[in-house]
Design a protein around this motif. Structure first.
Motif, mmCIF file in Angstrom:
data_model
loop_
_atom_site.group_PDB
_atom_site.id
_atom_site.type_symbol
_atom_site.label_atom_id
_atom_site.label_comp_id
_atom_site.label_asym_id
_atom_site.label_seq_id
_atom_site.Cartn_x
_atom_site.Cartn_y
_atom_site.Cartn_z
ATOM 1 N N UNK A 1 34.162 42.063 48.555
ATOM 2 C CA UNK A 1 35.408 42.504 47.967
ATOM 3 C C UNK A 1 35.782 41.697 46.726
ATOM 4 N N UNK A 2 34.994 40.746 46.294
ATOM 5 C CA UNK A 2 35.389 39.958 45.136
ATOM 6 C C UNK A 2 35.566 40.790 43.862
ATOM 7 N N UNK A 3 34.860 41.893 43.718
ATOM 8 C CA UNK A 3 34.991 42.709 42.513
ATOM 9 C C UNK A 3 36.375 43.322 42.391
ATOM 10 N N UNK A 4 36.989 43.664 43.493
ATOM 11 C CA UNK A 4 38.321 44.265 43.465
ATOM 12 C C UNK A 4 39.328 43.271 42.921
ATOM 13 N N UNK A 5 39.149 42.007 43.205
ATOM 14 C CA UNK A 5 40.096 40.985 42.761
ATOM 15 C C UNK A 5 39.854 40.515 41.336
ATOM 16 N N UNK A 6 38.650 40.737 40.800
ATOM 17 C CA UNK A 6 38.301 40.180 39.499
ATOM 18 C C UNK A 6 38.101 41.253 38.436
ATOM 19 N N UNK A 7 37.352 42.282 38.757
ATOM 20 C CA UNK A 7 37.006 43.316 37.791
ATOM 21 C C UNK A 7 38.139 44.330 37.650
ATOM 22 N N UNK A 8 38.363 44.848 36.438
ATOM 23 C CA UNK A 8 39.349 45.926 36.299
ATOM 24 C C UNK A 8 38.846 47.180 36.992
ATOM 25 N N UNK A 9 39.715 47.822 37.742
ATOM 26 C CA UNK A 9 39.360 49.018 38.498
ATOM 27 C C UNK A 9 40.395 50.092 38.188
ATOM 28 N N UNK A 10 39.912 51.267 37.766
ATOM 29 C CA UNK A 10 40.819 52.376 37.465
ATOM 30 C C UNK A 10 41.157 53.192 38.699
ATOM 31 N N UNK A 11 40.243 53.239 39.655
ATOM 32 C CA UNK A 11 40.419 54.016 40.868
ATOM 33 C C UNK A 11 39.185 53.846 41.732
ATOM 34 N N UNK A 12 39.263 54.363 42.950
ATOM 35 C CA UNK A 12 38.141 54.177 43.865
ATOM 36 C C UNK A 12 38.054 55.305 44.876
ATOM 37 N N UNK A 13 36.819 55.570 45.289
ATOM 38 C CA UNK A 13 36.534 56.450 46.416
ATOM 39 C C UNK A 13 35.924 55.551 47.474
ATOM 40 N N UNK A 14 36.602 55.436 48.607
ATOM 41 C CA UNK A 14 36.176 54.521 49.661
ATOM 42 C C UNK A 14 35.683 55.284 50.879
ATOM 43 N N UNK A 15 34.492 54.972 51.317
ATOM 44 C CA UNK A 15 34.005 55.495 52.597
ATOM 45 C C UNK A 15 34.701 54.654 53.665
ATOM 46 N N UNK A 16 35.383 55.271 54.595
ATOM 47 C CA UNK A 16 36.142 54.505 55.587
ATOM 48 C C UNK A 16 35.252 53.562 56.375
ATOM 49 N N UNK A 17 34.089 54.027 56.776
ATOM 50 C CA UNK A 17 33.186 53.176 57.561
ATOM 51 C C UNK A 17 31.777 53.302 56.991
ATOM 52 N N UNK A 18 31.289 52.211 56.446
ATOM 53 C CA UNK A 18 29.962 52.189 55.852
ATOM 54 C C UNK A 18 29.189 51.042 56.472
ATOM 55 N N UNK A 19 28.079 51.361 57.078
ATOM 56 C CA UNK A 19 27.277 50.340 57.778
ATOM 57 C C UNK A 19 28.115 49.557 58.792
ATOM 58 N N UNK A 20 28.939 50.298 59.523
ATOM 59 C CA UNK A 20 29.791 49.736 60.586
ATOM 60 C C UNK A 20 30.843 48.751 60.087
ATOM 61 N N UNK A 21 31.156 48.800 58.806
ATOM 62 C CA UNK A 21 32.226 47.974 58.252
ATOM 63 C C UNK A 21 33.280 48.893 57.661
ATOM 64 N N UNK A 22 34.517 48.632 58.007
ATOM 65 C CA UNK A 22 35.619 49.451 57.524
ATOM 66 C C UNK A 22 36.058 49.005 56.136
ATOM 67 N N UNK A 23 36.511 49.962 55.344
ATOM 68 C CA UNK A 23 36.948 49.668 53.979
ATOM 69 C C UNK A 23 38.450 49.441 53.874
ATOM 70 N N UNK A 24 39.142 49.341 54.988
ATOM 71 C CA UNK A 24 40.591 49.139 54.938
ATOM 72 C C UNK A 24 40.996 47.877 54.169
ATOM 73 N N UNK A 25 40.270 46.748 54.276
ATOM 74 C CA UNK A 25 40.655 45.580 53.471
ATOM 75 C C UNK A 25 40.556 45.853 51.962
ATOM 76 N N UNK A 26 39.582 46.647 51.560
ATOM 77 C CA UNK A 26 39.467 47.013 50.140
ATOM 78 C C UNK A 26 40.658 47.891 49.751
#
Length: 92
Positions: free
Chosen positions: A1-26
Motif C-alpha cells: 500500500x505504500x504507493x497510495x500514500x506516496x504516488x499521486x492517484x486519480x482513481x482506482x479500481x479495487x478487487x475486493x479480494x485478491x490472492x486472499x487479501x482484502x483491499x479494504x485498507x487501500x
C-alpha cells in the motif's frame, strides 16, 4: 500500500479480494485522500462489508463497456446522478 500514500492517484479500481487479501485498507487510504474508487468483485453485494456497500461496485464478470460506464460515473462531477447498470440494476 505504500504507493497510495506516496504516488499521486486519480482513481482506482479495487478487487475486493485478491490472492486472499482484502483491499479494504487501500479503500480506507483512498477515502482519506478523497480519491474516487470502485470495487470490482465476484462477491454478491450483500457480502461486501457494510461500511463499503454504498461504494460503487462493478460485478464480475463485466464487459469493457460496463467498465467504461463505471469509470465515467466515478469521475463525473459530484452530485451527478449515479449511473445504473441496466442488466444488474446496481448503481455504478
Amino acid at each position: 500500500m505504500p504507493h497510495v500514500d506516496v504516488e499521486p492517484v486519480d482513481g482506482a479500481v479495487l478487487d475486493i479480494c485478491l490472492n486472499r487479501q482484502f483491499s479494504y485498507p487501500v479503500a480506507d487510504a483512498l477515502r482519506v485522500r478523497d480519491v474516487p474508487f470502485l470495487f470490482s468483485t465476484g462477491y454478491q453485494p450483500e457480502r461486501v462489508r457494510p461500511e463499503y456497500q454504498a461504494c460503487p461496485i462493478l460485478q464480475k464478470p463485466y464487459r469493457t463497456a460496463e467498465l467504461e460506464r463505471a469509470l465515467r460515473a466515478l469521475f463525473s462531477p459530484r452530485g451527478a446522478a449515479p449511473a445504473v447498470d441496466s442488466s444488474s440494476g446496481l448503481a455504478l
